[in-house]
Design an enzyme around this catalytic site. Structure first.
Site, short mmCIF file in Angstrom:
data_model
loop_
_atom_site.label_atom_id
_atom_site.label_comp_id
_atom_site.label_asym_id
_atom_site.label_seq_id
_atom_site.Cartn_x
_atom_site.Cartn_y
_atom_site.Cartn_z
N HIS A 140 3.09 94.23 79.19
CA HIS A 140 4.01 93.55 78.28
C HIS A 140 3.65 92.07 78.15
O HIS A 140 3.58 91.53 77.03
CB HIS A 140 5.45 93.72 78.79
CG HIS A 140 6.46 92.93 78.02
ND1 HIS A 140 7.16 93.46 76.96
CD2 HIS A 140 6.88 91.65 78.15
CE1 HIS A 140 7.97 92.52 76.47
NE2 HIS A 140 7.82 91.41 77.17
N GLU A 141 3.41 91.41 79.27
CA GLU A 141 3.12 89.97 79.22
C GLU A 141 1.76 89.70 78.55
O GLU A 141 1.63 88.78 77.74
CB GLU A 141 3.14 89.37 80.63
CG GLU A 141 4.48 89.51 81.37
CD GLU A 141 5.67 88.94 80.60
OE1 GLU A 141 5.48 88.02 79.78
OE2 GLU A 141 6.79 89.44 80.81
N HIS A 144 2.01 89.79 74.76
CA HIS A 144 2.45 88.55 74.10
C HIS A 144 1.24 87.65 73.80
O HIS A 144 1.16 87.04 72.74
CB HIS A 144 3.41 87.76 75.01
CG HIS A 144 4.83 88.23 74.97
ND1 HIS A 144 5.57 88.33 73.80
CD2 HIS A 144 5.68 88.61 75.97
CE1 HIS A 144 6.80 88.75 74.08
NE2 HIS A 144 6.89 88.93 75.39
N GLU A 204 9.33 90.53 70.97
CA GLU A 204 9.63 91.28 72.19
C GLU A 204 9.36 92.77 72.00
O GLU A 204 8.75 93.41 72.84
CB GLU A 204 11.08 91.05 72.63
CG GLU A 204 11.29 89.74 73.38
CD GLU A 204 10.39 89.60 74.58
OE1 GLU A 204 10.04 90.61 75.22
OE2 GLU A 204 10.00 88.46 74.88
#
Ligand SMILES: [Zn+2]
Length: 276
Positions: A140-141, A144, A204
């Site tokens: 997820h990070e 980004h 997100e």
């Protein structure tokens, strides 16, 4: 949900501004505004990362750090390989990947700066529980950063003539609360590069979706992403989540979307293994 539906789901806030300064996010093809050179932001991030390394207490748990690095290396390789096999430009070609483990049990978080500078806080490990859970969070990070969400946000700041300094003032109260609650020495520093400032919901959701893809390509069990968010929900029960986590979409909606995407991602993005 296929790519077209995902796009529809996200919508596009970029068309009204003009195509010339727009690029598209890899895989989801969402149009995004990019006015600030990526290299400039990456260089700024790298400088702040060095300061974070000096200011925070780094964990001496080398076994845990090695696990983080191993997950990261697999992700680095499979992301580059995926784009090269698809004859697409590798969005991580300008990255200089690096990993640290910060010794702070109160911070249940991890981040990836523009350019691939990653930090995991020991506090998140009681949420992730195991390797697959940790890979879900790191995916997820990393997403980004791969989707250049910070470049996009900084560009919007320029466009709206607010800039990051104003954003800092606007979020200053919240940030100092986070600082007090967690003992993080670097909240102000991180907000300079936007790490502590909220990403918007579109970003997100996109990081959730791309995160599943990157974890799957790297060979991890992406069903564990659900467990991570359920654990987070349990931990937050009865008390308000830390400010910087409350900007994430509600956990219930997030789990619902993840469940909808998981089977398709497993089929469409199988693990990419090193051949040798
Ligand atoms: Zn996020």
């Amino acid at each position: 949900m296929d790519r077209r539906n995902f796009l529809h789901f996200l919508g596009c806030g970029c068309l009204s501004i003009g195509i010339s300064s727009c690029s598209t996010v890899p895989i989801t093809d969402r149009r995004q505004l990019k006015l600030i050179p990526e290299a400039k932001l990456n260089a700024q991030a790298a400088q702040i990362y060095e300061k974070v390394k000096k200011k925070e207490k780094l964990s001496n748990d080398t076994k845990q750090l090695n696990e983080i690095k191993e997950i990261g290396k697999k992700m680095e390789f499979s992301i580059s390989e995926y784009f090269s096999r698809s004859n697409l430009k590798d969005p991580t070609s300008g990255f200089d990947w690096e990993y640290i483990l910060i010794d702070n049990k109160k911070v249940k978080n991890a981040w990836c700066m523009p350019g691939g500078k990653i930090a995991v806080y020991t506090g998140i490990l009681e949420v992730t529980k195991n390797t697959n859970g940790l890979a879900a969070v790191m995916g997820h990070e990393v997403a980004h950063a791969v989707a250049k969400h910070s470049v996009e946000r900084a560009s919007r700041g320029v466009l709206l003539r607010t800039g990051t300094s104003l954003l800092d003032i606007a979020t200053g109260g919240k940030l100092s609360k986070v600082n007090k609650a967690t003992g993080m020495n670097t909240v102000g520093l991180l907000s300079q590069i936007g790490i502590m400032n909220p990403f918007n919901r579109k970003q997100e959701s996109e990081a959730d979706y791309l995160g599943l893809i990157f974890s799957s390509l790297a060979g991890y069990d992406i069903r564990q992403a659900i467990n991570v968010w359920e654990n987070m929900q349990k931990l937050n029960k009865g008390k308000a989540p830390p400010e910087f986590l409350s900007t994430h979409p509600s956990t219930k909606n997030r789990i619902k979307s993840l469940k909808r995407w998981i089977d398709e991602v497993i089929l469409e993005y199988p693990p990419i293994k090193k051949i040798n």
